[in-house]
Design an enzyme around this catalytic site. Structure first.
Site, PDB file in Angstrom:
ATOM      1  N   HIS A   1       0.822  -1.206   0.000  1.00  0.00           N
ATOM      2  CA  HIS A   1       0.000   0.000   0.000  1.00  0.00           C
ATOM      3  C   HIS A   1       0.862   1.265   0.000  1.00  0.00           C
ATOM      4  O   HIS A   1       0.384   2.350  -0.348  1.00  0.00           O
ATOM      5  CB  HIS A   1      -0.923   0.009   1.217  1.00  0.00           C
ATOM      6  N   ALA A   2       2.115   1.151   0.368  1.00  0.00           N
ATOM      7  CA  ALA A   2       2.998   2.312   0.319  1.00  0.00           C
ATOM      8  C   ALA A   2       3.268   2.763  -1.103  1.00  0.00           C
ATOM      9  O   ALA A   2       3.673   3.909  -1.334  1.00  0.00           O
ATOM     10  CB  ALA A   2       4.328   2.001   1.012  1.00  0.00           C
TER      11      ALA A   2
END
Length: 475
Positions: free
Chosen positions: A139-140
């Site tokens: 998700h980064a």
């Protein structure tokens, strides 16, 4: 070299061995459309050719000395596709259960942070000779929209067309040394009080306006007001996955007949499925479940940096309402209030505040929160995360193979061990449910209630008038 935004970096700091912050997607492929036929080595070579010059696929993390600032992205000069695209085969008979068990196991494995934060598992031996690709991206490095954009580098409108997204032309930036990174970190830390001062006044004004909306009954549902369920506690690293399909035309028929939106209908279907699931288990709360719904702010954000451009709103799912037609109408009203309230908040508010997430203290706080099992002690923030993602309206081909289904799967959190994501694809809605295995022991029982809940809603909007709603349980 690009610095991670505070929101992107927060997904790194939130990660623990039990709370993994990658997003997954299951692509079911008809490989008979591939020119020359399917061959794993050929598939991997094509993926390599399409992603090798795309920065998001070939960059890795580099920490700032002393953790003074968020990490930066640097080019992985030793990028090797064999470390990212792997091959597996399902045990015979290679059906739905074998696939979801394997996918749950793979979803529970962390990504290697020394390499670019993605991988794909090519799973052979699925029903009718199909191949399944399980993709994992941290998700980064992606949100829902940017993740779809990345996959478009591998997808085309036909088996022989070029990918929808061409390889971008990106100038190769030099890499900063440790001393420069340290200096940048010191400057960033020194400037934080100034940035904080700029945020205080707008945030205080927002609180005042929210109180006014609450008094007028037009505010979105408030966090920390959710009823407790069996999936609202401390999670483990085990994952279970369930998949289901719905007809998009049925959803549109309900939307038109009820005067609501597709998103209203999807949330009402989720509410009906959750109500049925909890009621059968004797766990249905008298209050409605509260969901966090991620919202893309990509079109309104002023920020150019960062992969994640999202905000979130809270909404009740109407699990306290028995009649499906009343539920969707109630949800439509609540969602209008929630959207109006959300639109009154700066699109960059979450991203602005996320800049103050300190690498060391944030990570320690998350681990302490999990170790002390605080999710089971304070009021429930929200019951689950649910997303409705618009997908392609026409069939797409993944490096030559026709995509028959695309099931998205998001992360689960301490305190909310259930995530539901719905994506449209060429006239269908694909439902992906992922959960902490201990919190939702039979996730397939839940996901198979989605088509049933949609059928009930369709019947309710097309039935002759006069039956009348049965109303809320607590009416």
């Amino acid at each position: 070299m690009d610095r991670l935004s505070g929101l992107d970096a927060s997904f790194l700091y939130l990660e623990t061995p039990a709370q993994l912050m990658h997003v997954c997607g299951l692509l079911v492929l008809d490989v008979s459309t591939m020119p020359g036929g399917y061959d794993f080595e050929g598939l991997r070579s094509q993926i390599d050719a399409h992603v090798r010059e795309v920065p998001a696929f070939t960059r890795r993390l580099r920490r700032v000395p002393l953790g003074l600032d968020h990490p930066v992205w640097v080019r992985d000069r030793s990028f090797d596709i064999e470390r990212h695209v792997h091959r597996l085969a399902l045990p015979t008979p290679g059906g739905y259960r074998e696939l979801t068990e394997l996918a749950g196991h793979l979803a529970g494995l962390p990504l290697d942070r020394s390499r670019p934060l993605w991988e794909m598992w090519v799973v052979e031996g699925y029903a009718d000779g199909k191949v399944v690709v399980l993709s994992k991206m941290h998700h980064a490095t992606v949100d829902g929209v940017s993740g779809a954009n990345l996959i478009s580098h591998l997808c085309a409108l036909s088996a022989t067309d070029a990918p929808l997204a061409p390889v971008p032309e990106v100038a190769r930036a030099r890499e900063a040394g440790p001393a420069e990174l340290l200096g940048r970190g010191v400057l960033s830390t020194a400037a934080r009080p100034l940035h904080l001062a700029r945020l205080v006044s707008p945030s205080a004004s927002l609180v005042t306006r929210t109180v006014g909306r609450a008094r007028a009954g037009t505010a979105m549902a408030a966090p920390l007001t959710a009823p407790r369920t069996s999936f609202n506690g401390t999670i483990t690293g085990h994952r279970s996955i369930g998949l289901a399909d719905m007809d998009l035309d049925d959803v549109r028929a309900v939307k038109s007949a009820s005067g609501t939106t597709v998103n209203d209908v999807v949330l009402a279907v989720a509410g009906g499925a959750l109500r049925s699931y909890l009621q059968e288990r004797g766990e249905l709360p008298t209050e409605s479940l509260l969901a966090t719904v991620p919202v893309s702010v990509r079109g309104s954000s002023r920020r150019s940096e960062g992969a994640n451009k999202v905000s979130a709103l809270f909404t009740r799912l109407g699990t306290d309402i028995e009649d499906p037609l009343e539920r969707v109408r109630d949800l439509a009203v609540r969602n209008r209030h929630a959207k109006d309230h959300h639109n009154a908040i700066s699109a960059d508010s979450l991203q602005d505040w996320a800049e103050f997430a300190a690498p060391r203290t944030f990570g320690l706080a998350v681990r302490a929160y999990a170790g002390l099992r605080l999710a089971e002690r304070h009021p429930v923030v929200h019951n689950l995360v649910i997303s409705n993602v618009p997908g392609p309206p026409v069939p797409l081909f993944f490096v030559g193979a026709r995509i028959e289904a695309l099931y998205p799967l998001g992360p689960v959190f301490h305190g909310a061990g259930l995530n539901i994501t719905v994506m449209s694809n060429a006239g269908e809605l694909h439902v992906g449910v992922i959960a902490c295995r201990e919190s939702v022991p039979d996730v397939d029982d839940l996901v198979q209630r989605f088509p049933v809940a949609l059928a009930e809603l369709l019947e309710a909007v097309t039935a002759p008038a006069g039956g009348g709603p049965t109303g809320r349980d607590d009416a």
